[in-house]
Scaffold this motif. Structure first.
Motif, PDB file in Angstrom:
ATOM      1  N   HIS A 189      24.545  11.025  58.142  1.00 59.87           N
ATOM      2  CA  HIS A 189      24.055  10.232  57.017  1.00 59.87           C
ATOM      3  C   HIS A 189      23.417   8.922  57.448  1.00 59.87           C
ATOM      4  O   HIS A 189      22.781   8.259  56.636  1.00 59.87           O
ATOM      5  CB  HIS A 189      25.194   9.937  56.032  1.00 59.87           C
ATOM      6  N   HIS A 190      23.574   8.547  58.716  1.00 63.00           N
ATOM      7  CA  HIS A 190      23.014   7.274  59.183  1.00 63.00           C
ATOM      8  C   HIS A 190      22.356   7.472  60.548  1.00 63.00           C
ATOM      9  O   HIS A 190      22.940   8.105  61.436  1.00 63.00           O
ATOM     10  CB  HIS A 190      24.115   6.216  59.286  1.00 63.00           C
ATOM     11  N   PRO A 191      21.140   6.923  60.744  1.00 63.13           N
ATOM     12  CA  PRO A 191      20.429   7.115  62.021  1.00 63.13           C
ATOM     13  C   PRO A 191      21.205   6.631  63.237  1.00 63.13           C
ATOM     14  O   PRO A 191      21.153   7.255  64.295  1.00 63.13           O
ATOM     15  CB  PRO A 191      19.135   6.313  61.827  1.00 63.13           C
ATOM     16  N   GLU A 192      21.927   5.505  63.108  1.00 63.39           N
ATOM     17  CA  GLU A 192      22.647   4.984  64.269  1.00 63.39           C
ATOM     18  C   GLU A 192      23.844   5.853  64.619  1.00 63.39           C
ATOM     19  O   GLU A 192      24.170   6.032  65.800  1.00 63.39           O
ATOM     20  CB  GLU A 192      23.096   3.543  64.018  1.00 63.39           C
ATOM     21  N   ALA A 207      14.893  11.541  65.493  1.00 64.39           N
ATOM     22  CA  ALA A 207      15.583  11.943  64.264  1.00 64.39           C
ATOM     23  C   ALA A 207      16.219  13.321  64.376  1.00 64.39           C
ATOM     24  O   ALA A 207      16.940  13.742  63.472  1.00 64.39           O
ATOM     25  CB  ALA A 207      14.620  11.917  63.079  1.00 64.39           C
ATOM     26  N   GLY A 208      15.943  14.039  65.467  1.00 68.32           N
ATOM     27  CA  GLY A 208      16.516  15.364  65.664  1.00 68.32           C
ATOM     28  C   GLY A 208      16.790  15.589  67.134  1.00 68.32           C
ATOM     29  O   GLY A 208      16.193  14.940  67.997  1.00 68.32           O
ATOM     30  N   VAL A 219      19.121  13.813  61.424  1.00 69.73           N
ATOM     31  CA  VAL A 219      19.422  12.726  60.500  1.00 69.73           C
ATOM     32  C   VAL A 219      19.132  13.188  59.080  1.00 69.73           C
ATOM     33  O   VAL A 219      18.039  13.684  58.789  1.00 69.73           O
ATOM     34  CB  VAL A 219      18.577  11.475  60.816  1.00 69.73           C
ATOM     35  N   GLY A 220      20.101  13.037  58.188  1.00 67.85           N
ATOM     36  CA  GLY A 220      19.879  13.349  56.783  1.00 67.85           C
ATOM     37  C   GLY A 220      18.941  12.337  56.148  1.00 67.85           C
ATOM     38  O   GLY A 220      18.744  11.231  56.660  1.00 67.85           O
TER      39      GLY A 220
END
Length: 402
Positions: A189-192, A207-208, A219-220
């Motif tokens: 739910h969060h990029p970090e 992101a993937g 990343v959602g």
């Protein structure tokens, strides 16, 4: 009355799971055992002791174990020495012999501190309490399992379940691929949280992720409208990596991996990005340049061009020689032994193996294929084809072919 008795029974079971110390004074309480494990994990990273680190991980969580092995190898080389910290903020029971701990994790890189908070799951095993991965929600269908860190990602998890299942079927038709084990997808739910879960050196633009033997990680898009098309295409991109890794014994060069993933993310399934949505290139890069660059160390604009260049080369190879020949290249690569290291650590050897595979299957060196590619590009440009629709990105100075 039955409901009250049932509730009492559940509480009794949980209290037993949380308090085995009463049975043996030598056995610490579960919450204390979890705190000790977390500190053991922290100390293992700071001392560079991989065996000590992996002893903390649940031995039956094979995918997680492989992921943590690569995570450790990256962390000990990347962070400022001795700067890794894990703090337990709370511990609560989920069910008998399973706990959930809120963790604050931090490290320093070049003096700058990076931190993230997350819930980590611990399970009781015959060897005691073990780290069992993040406290994911879960859904599954067939041989695809989707894990997600936040209930708000449930809809995206359902989309992922459908897209990944269809992508696996499509690659079975094209390359006779049958996954070696259930395909796992992890949504964050969060990029970090995603970045620190993959590896600490991962650039912030990523992101993937997928690497051999690991789950597909993504990343959602909680804050993004009209997310379905790009989300689905990104998942196909990562499934392609998994397919190529397994069909080649994880011996494909980095550019071949990324070229295939970019190519199929817009072509494998109907209704995703069309080929016209692809980023175009100004001029082809020299093949030696593609081989020499390490994608994860590139700034975002140059990384985007790397993706576009790899996709353009892969597209040329497919259109000129076909998927059947590409499958033969994969088969030749699979005959090599697998190198048990992260992708970036074996780039030179995978480049050599990939060159040899193309030479064996197509009877041409990569320099010969490069000349064919550049010639076709120039012919297309003279006909008004291959010119970028819009120049979104700057070309790296000195990287293009004359």
């Amino acid at each position: 009355m039955k409901r009250a008795l049932l509730s009492l029974l559940v509480l009794l079971i949980l209290s037993v799971a949380m308090s085995p110390a009463e049975a043996s004074p030598a056995c610490p309480k579960p919450a204390d055992a979890v705190r000790k494990l977390v500190k053991e994990k922290e100390a293992a990273v700071n001392s560079g002791n991989q065996k000590r680190f992996l002893r903390v991980i649940h031995p039956e969580r094979r995918t997680y174990l492989r992921e943590q092995k690569r995570w450790f190898e990256d962390a000990v080389r990347y962070i400022d020495p001795g700067s890794f910290r894990m703090e337990v903020e709370s511990v609560s029971p989920e069910r008998p012999f399973r706990l959930r701990a809120r963790i604050k994790q931090s490290y320093r890189k070049d003096g700058k501190t990076y931190s993230v908070k997350y819930f980590l799951r611990f399970e009781r095993t015959e060897q005691g309490w073990k780290d069992s991965d993040l406290a994911f929600e879960r859904m599954a269908a067939g041989d695809v399992i989707v894990f997600y860190t936040d209930p708000r990602l449930k809809r995206q998890a359902a989309v992922a379940l459908d897209i990944v299942g269809r992508a696996v079927d499509a690659f079975h038709e094209k390359y006779s691929w049958v996954p070696a084990e259930a395909v796992e997808v992890k949504l964050y739910h969060h990029p970090e949280l995603f970045r620190q879960s993959v590896k600490l050196s991962l650039p912030e633009w990523a992101a993937g992720w997928n690497e051999a033997g690991q789950a597909i990680k993504f990343v959602g898009a909680l804050q993004m409208e009209d997310w379905e098309e790009s989300f689905a295409s990104g998942l196909v991109h990562e499934v392609t990596h998994k397919m190529v890794s397994e069909r080649t014994g994880d011996n494909a060069a980095y550019w071949l991996q990324e070229g295939a993933a970019e190519y199929y993310q817009s072509r494998l399934l109907p209704g995703l990005f069309s080929a016209s949505d692809e980023q175009r290139i100004d001029r082809p890069w020299r093949f030696a340049v593609l081989e020499s660059l390490q994608l994860e160390k590139l700034p975002v604009k140059e990384a985007s061009q790397y993706y576009a260049q790899s996709a353009a080369l892969f597209r040329f190879l497919i259109e000129r020689y076909g998927e059947e020949k590409m499958g033969e290249v994969f088969a030749v690569l699979r005959k090599y032994p697998t190198i048990d290291r992260g992708s970036a650590d074996k780039i030179p050897e995978l480049n050599r193996r990939t060159r040899a595979a193309f030479k064996k299957v197509l009877g041409k060196t990569m320099e010969q294929l490069e000349r064919e590619w550049i010639s076709e590009y120039r012919e297309g440009t003279s006909r008004g084809e291959g010119v970028p629709v819009s120049k979104k990105l700057a070309i790296i100075s000195g990287l293009t072919a004359p």
